[in-house]
Write a protein that holds these residues in place. Sequence first.
Motif, short mmCIF file in Angstrom:
data_model
loop_
_atom_site.label_atom_id
_atom_site.label_comp_id
_atom_site.label_asym_id
_atom_site.label_seq_id
_atom_site.Cartn_x
_atom_site.Cartn_y
_atom_site.Cartn_z
N ILE A 45 0.84 -1.20 0.00
CA ILE A 45 0.00 0.00 0.00
C ILE A 45 0.87 1.26 0.00
O ILE A 45 0.61 2.21 -0.74
CB ILE A 45 -0.97 -0.01 1.20
CG1 ILE A 45 -2.00 -1.12 1.01
CG2 ILE A 45 -1.65 1.34 1.37
CD1 ILE A 45 -2.88 -1.36 2.21
N LEU A 46 1.94 1.26 0.80
CA LEU A 46 2.85 2.41 0.82
C LEU A 46 3.53 2.60 -0.53
O LEU A 46 3.68 3.72 -1.01
CB LEU A 46 3.89 2.26 1.93
CG LEU A 46 3.38 2.48 3.34
CD1 LEU A 46 4.49 2.21 4.35
CD2 LEU A 46 2.86 3.90 3.51
N LEU A 48 2.38 1.63 -3.45
CA LEU A 48 1.36 2.09 -4.39
C LEU A 48 1.06 3.58 -4.20
O LEU A 48 0.94 4.33 -5.17
CB LEU A 48 0.09 1.26 -4.24
CG LEU A 48 -1.02 1.51 -5.24
CD1 LEU A 48 -0.55 1.25 -6.65
CD2 LEU A 48 -2.22 0.66 -4.91
N LEU A 49 0.95 4.01 -2.97
CA LEU A 49 0.73 5.43 -2.70
C LEU A 49 1.90 6.28 -3.19
O LEU A 49 1.70 7.35 -3.77
CB LEU A 49 0.50 5.66 -1.20
CG LEU A 49 -0.87 5.28 -0.67
CD1 LEU A 49 -0.91 5.41 0.84
CD2 LEU A 49 -1.94 6.15 -1.30
N PHE A 50 3.11 5.82 -2.93
CA PHE A 50 4.29 6.56 -3.39
C PHE A 50 4.31 6.65 -4.91
O PHE A 50 4.54 7.73 -5.47
CB PHE A 50 5.57 5.88 -2.88
CG PHE A 50 6.83 6.51 -3.40
CD1 PHE A 50 7.26 7.72 -2.90
CD2 PHE A 50 7.57 5.90 -4.39
CE1 PHE A 50 8.42 8.32 -3.38
CE2 PHE A 50 8.73 6.48 -4.87
CZ PHE A 50 9.15 7.69 -4.37
N GLN A 51 4.07 5.53 -5.59
CA GLN A 51 4.07 5.53 -7.06
C GLN A 51 2.96 6.43 -7.61
O GLN A 51 3.17 7.15 -8.58
CB GLN A 51 3.86 4.10 -7.59
CG GLN A 51 5.05 3.22 -7.44
CD GLN A 51 6.16 3.57 -8.41
OE1 GLN A 51 5.92 4.14 -9.47
NE2 GLN A 51 7.37 3.25 -8.05
N THR A 52 1.80 6.38 -6.99
CA THR A 52 0.67 7.15 -7.49
C THR A 52 0.85 8.64 -7.22
O THR A 52 0.75 9.47 -8.14
CB THR A 52 -0.65 6.68 -6.85
OG1 THR A 52 -0.81 5.29 -7.14
CG2 THR A 52 -1.84 7.45 -7.39
N LEU A 53 1.11 8.99 -5.98
CA LEU A 53 1.17 10.40 -5.61
C LEU A 53 2.43 11.09 -6.07
O LEU A 53 2.37 12.17 -6.67
CB LEU A 53 1.02 10.55 -4.09
CG LEU A 53 -0.31 10.10 -3.51
CD1 LEU A 53 -0.29 10.23 -2.00
CD2 LEU A 53 -1.45 10.90 -4.10
N SER A 56 3.76 9.42 -10.26
CA SER A 56 2.83 9.72 -11.35
C SER A 56 2.34 11.16 -11.31
O SER A 56 2.57 11.93 -12.23
CB SER A 56 1.63 8.78 -11.30
OG SER A 56 2.03 7.47 -11.55
#
Length: 141
Positions: A45-46, A48-53, A56
């Motif tokens: 989850i961390l 994914l959040l790092f990659q998204t926020l 990206s």
Amino acid sequence: MRRGRVGGAYTAKTVLYQVGVAALVSFAFASVTGQTRLVLSGAAILALLFQTLFISIFSYIVWFWLLRHYLASRLMLLSLLTPLFGVLFGALLLREPIESRFAVGSLLVLVGISISISMRRPQPDATSEKDRGANSGANLL
């Protein structure tokens, strides 16, 4: 980016649409190919959040802002440096070794960028000599 329909849109709105559509297309592709098994842990989850926020959204907002203010031909040199920065940050942050092949390749990329910059033709003035001569008489009146 500057002249099209997207040119008038806010940068954040453009990025939101791109990331949202990419997420939907990626999920649809994963569903069709049978890759939808999700195992969510705290680290996942961390990540994914790092990659998204950060990766990206933040990097695209900066990139689109740069495209609106600078010429795309000059900014493309930055995209050539992206893999070099990635490996260098991997070496600094993760203590990964840098191989001699990478050093030689990086040197070749930097030489190519230097050649590209040095061979750029100077931009001509907006008005030619003939136009300046014709306008100079008009300015005296």
